[in-house]
Design an enzyme around this catalytic site. Sequence first.
Site, PDB file in Angstrom:
ATOM      1  N   ARG B  44       0.862  -1.196   0.000  1.00 44.13           N
ATOM      2  CA  ARG B  44       0.000   0.000   0.000  1.00 44.13           C
ATOM      3  C   ARG B  44       0.886   1.230   0.000  1.00 44.13           C
ATOM      4  O   ARG B  44       1.752   1.382   0.855  1.00 44.13           O
ATOM      5  CB  ARG B  44      -0.892   0.004   1.251  1.00 44.13           C
ATOM      6  N   SER B 113     -13.425  -3.326   1.702  1.00 36.72           N
ATOM      7  CA  SER B 113     -13.624  -2.876   3.081  1.00 36.72           C
ATOM      8  C   SER B 113     -15.052  -2.433   3.322  1.00 36.72           C
ATOM      9  O   SER B 113     -15.637  -1.720   2.503  1.00 36.72           O
ATOM     10  CB  SER B 113     -12.715  -1.673   3.383  1.00 36.72           C
ATOM     11  N   LYS B 142      -5.068   5.923   9.793  1.00 37.83           N
ATOM     12  CA  LYS B 142      -6.095   6.374   8.863  1.00 37.83           C
ATOM     13  C   LYS B 142      -7.150   7.165   9.641  1.00 37.83           C
ATOM     14  O   LYS B 142      -8.207   6.637   9.977  1.00 37.83           O
ATOM     15  CB  LYS B 142      -6.754   5.177   8.163  1.00 37.83           C
TER      16      LYS B 142
END
Lengths: 218, 218
Positions: B44, B113, B142
């Site tokens: 990522r 998700s 996040k």
Amino acid sequence: MTPAELAARLRLIVVTDRHAAAPRSVVEVVQAALAAGAPAIQLRDKEASARELLEGGRALLPLAREAGALFFVNDRVDVALALGADGVHVGPADLPVGALRSAVPHDFLIGTSTDDPESAVALEADGADYIGCGTVYPTATKPDAGYVIGLEGLDRVARAVSAPVVGIGGITPERASAVARTAASGIAVVSAVMGAADVSRVVGALLEPWRGRSGSPR
Amino acid sequence: MTPAELAARLRLIVVTDRHAAAPRSVVEVVQAALAAGAPAIQLRDKEASARELLEGGRALLPLAREAGALFFVNDRVDVALALGADGVHVGPADLPVGALRSAVPHDFLIGTSTDDPESAVALEADGADYIGCGTVYPTATKPDAGYVIGLEGLDRVARAVSAPVVGIGGITPERASAVARTAASGIAVVSAVMGAADVSRVVGALLEPWRGRSGSPR
């Protein structure tokens, strides 16, 4: 599609830019460009998420299809595949052509960019179907697009490969005739069409110098 | 791969983050995590270009393969396909699962998700192979990841679908046992491993609570 058939459909690639199109929508400008005969559209929005780009493509692709125009997506091969677009245009920071060619269907078109004849030969060997070549004239749209190669530089790249080569960078209706006298197969424009007050007139004028060439743009 | 086989290989997904890994390289941290038994890696890097992400993947994928671990790429399906990765993880701003499923090979894994049981059911129907579910605990990685659903929220989502559900968000070695008592199949972590002083110890501790579960993680 043979290189000659593709070349005829790449006389003019209208690259989208929502800032240049504003206050009009990209859809509105693309619609006008297609109505005026633009044979290829490239959806480009570096700020958009994959989902936003997909949504933009879903609005534009049916219009291109209806007009018989080719439809490309800039950079995001995955978005292009998910849309069912005709192809993708990848630049130097995007996926390399060789890695890409093996990951997409055989008839999925891959366009890429270079201003160098030797790189063009290598990219064609890697599987590029067409090559965007510039900067032909200085431009404000992509200040980082590299140095100006002029018509001579464009001609050299176009003569080096059998794949169609499309000039990009600062090409206006006034300059299109000079570009059409090189070995290039067509032109790609961003602001010339996206920012045009009269989209139809500009598209017509950009296509006009290519009418002597063989093949039908659509 | 059946959902049960996949579930066993998703006990722990180590998500990369070059900022959290610094001053070490991501390769170095991933290598240590794999050596300690991490069964899945997700590359990522939202700041990387497609080409940079591909290069990062080319460094990591052989390590994962050698260790028998699964390898996913976040968001960029095209990079995942060009790499020959096992799958992709797409979030709400990325390509929708349904659009994606038809554009990738049948055995290419799609993770996505959600924190909502109904959405999880819909995503599974669209073709999602596993579901990341959180935020389980508050996290700094996040800050925009949505509200904290806690262990109860995770359990609800895990019970709603037959696809493996992986808890994400603030999961540490101390909290892993509690997560392993829910219906979730595993956990995904970013900073817990990427920022760990002792990667091997942390990976071991994160895997420990799942050892009672059936199936081999690799």
